[in-house]
Design a protein around this motif. Sequence first.
Motif, PDB file in Angstrom:
ATOM      1  N   GLN A 191      96.608 -14.672   4.943  1.00 50.20           N
ATOM      2  CA  GLN A 191      97.402 -14.669   3.710  1.00 50.20           C
ATOM      3  C   GLN A 191      98.454 -15.772   3.741  1.00 50.20           C
ATOM      4  O   GLN A 191      98.658 -16.488   2.751  1.00 50.20           O
ATOM      5  CB  GLN A 191      98.059 -13.303   3.524  1.00 50.20           C
ATOM      6  N   SER A 192      99.106 -15.939   4.894  1.00 49.56           N
ATOM      7  CA  SER A 192     100.117 -16.981   5.038  1.00 49.56           C
ATOM      8  C   SER A 192      99.503 -18.371   4.936  1.00 49.56           C
ATOM      9  O   SER A 192     100.041 -19.258   4.250  1.00 49.56           O
ATOM     10  CB  SER A 192     100.827 -16.823   6.385  1.00 49.56           C
TER      11      SER A 192
ATOM     12  N   ARG B 248      96.704 -19.261   3.467  1.00 48.54           N
ATOM     13  CA  ARG B 248      96.268 -19.521   2.089  1.00 48.54           C
ATOM     14  C   ARG B 248      97.466 -19.866   1.209  1.00 48.54           C
ATOM     15  O   ARG B 248      97.382 -20.737   0.337  1.00 48.54           O
ATOM     16  CB  ARG B 248      95.526 -18.310   1.539  1.00 48.54           C
ATOM     17  N   HIS B 249      98.595 -19.174   1.449  1.00 49.55           N
ATOM     18  CA  HIS B 249      99.810 -19.439   0.676  1.00 49.55           C
ATOM     19  C   HIS B 249     100.299 -20.861   0.919  1.00 49.55           C
ATOM     20  O   HIS B 249     100.887 -21.485   0.032  1.00 49.55           O
ATOM     21  CB  HIS B 249     100.901 -18.434   1.056  1.00 49.55           C
ATOM     22  N   GLN B 250     100.044 -21.390   2.123  1.00 53.68           N
ATOM     23  CA  GLN B 250     100.434 -22.760   2.461  1.00 53.68           C
ATOM     24  C   GLN B 250      99.471 -23.795   1.876  1.00 53.68           C
ATOM     25  O   GLN B 250      99.701 -24.994   2.008  1.00 53.68           O
ATOM     26  CB  GLN B 250     100.491 -22.925   3.980  1.00 53.68           C
ATOM     27  N   GLY B 251      98.402 -23.330   1.262  1.00 47.93           N
ATOM     28  CA  GLY B 251      97.450 -24.244   0.650  1.00 47.93           C
ATOM     29  C   GLY B 251      96.435 -24.816   1.611  1.00 47.93           C
ATOM     30  O   GLY B 251      95.818 -25.855   1.322  1.00 47.93           O
TER      31      GLY B 251
ATOM     32  N   LEU C 175      89.882 -13.648   1.535  1.00 50.13           N
ATOM     33  CA  LEU C 175      90.908 -14.571   2.003  1.00 50.13           C
ATOM     34  C   LEU C 175      90.313 -15.871   2.528  1.00 50.13           C
ATOM     35  O   LEU C 175      91.046 -16.754   2.982  1.00 50.13           O
ATOM     36  CB  LEU C 175      91.734 -13.913   3.117  1.00 50.13           C
TER      37      LEU C 175
ATOM     38  N   ASP D 144      87.739 -19.299   1.986  1.00 49.13           N
ATOM     39  CA  ASP D 144      87.187 -20.179   0.958  1.00 49.13           C
ATOM     40  C   ASP D 144      85.680 -20.320   1.046  1.00 49.13           C
ATOM     41  O   ASP D 144      85.027 -20.663   0.061  1.00 49.13           O
ATOM     42  CB  ASP D 144      87.830 -21.565   1.064  1.00 49.13           C
TER      43      ASP D 144
ATOM     44  N   SER E 163     103.353 -23.785   9.263  1.00 50.85           N
ATOM     45  CA  SER E 163     104.358 -23.719   8.204  1.00 50.85           C
ATOM     46  C   SER E 163     105.536 -24.626   8.527  1.00 50.85           C
ATOM     47  O   SER E 163     106.052 -25.351   7.673  1.00 50.85           O
ATOM     48  CB  SER E 163     104.838 -22.274   8.035  1.00 50.85           C
TER      49      SER E 163
END
Length: 225
Positions: free
Chosen positions: A102-103, A105-108, A134, A136, A221
């Motif tokens: 999740q983290s 994916r949130h970072q792109g 989650l 691709d 991150s």
Amino acid sequence: MKTLAFDVYGTLVDPLRISEALRHLVGESAAEIASLWRAKQLEYAFRRGLMRQYADFGRCTADALTFALEASSVSLEDADRQWLLQCYQALEPFADVVPALQSLRHQGIRCVAFSNGPVSDLEALLGHAGVLDLLDDLVSVDEIKTFKPDPAVYNYLVARSGSRHHDCWLVSGNAWDLIGARNAGLNAVWVKRSETALYDPWGGAPDIEVPDLLALAAQLSVQGG
């Protein structure tokens, strides 16, 4: 585009957790049988790849179970064997997997599963584990009919992901897999889940070493992905 390719068995899910199902059938020898089952599963895939006698990973898994039971002098009914193989498609994820993905994916960051298992098995396994949505993409060696660590499978991963070798990172708890990836020109992230785990003394050290996937997500991150 940077791509993180996650090995499945041993990185996203723990194949040795099959000992919990085995215990219902074989009792105290469950952990020993589970360990031998896993070792033979990988050995059969390696051997089939070298011999160019491909059969999918499900076949390797079933044959390895037969060997592990016979080596342990355990006899099971066919229905029990089939139940164990079904349990193999319902292994739970490591606790860090869902929040880490999740983290990321949130970072792109593009995240894909990359496995010896056929896509149908991966869909069942990762769907049950709650991580399918989650990811691709699911990239399977079954699509080119050979196994890790054949360089062809890592090159296929790069082509399928639309990335470049130096932007493609294999994330794995299996040192032999990472050495295969580095040999093909990819980057390697070793998930050292156990303090006693050893990395092979040849083939080059991993580019990154982390204790779990949450540590990897935090590190990327800080680096800005």
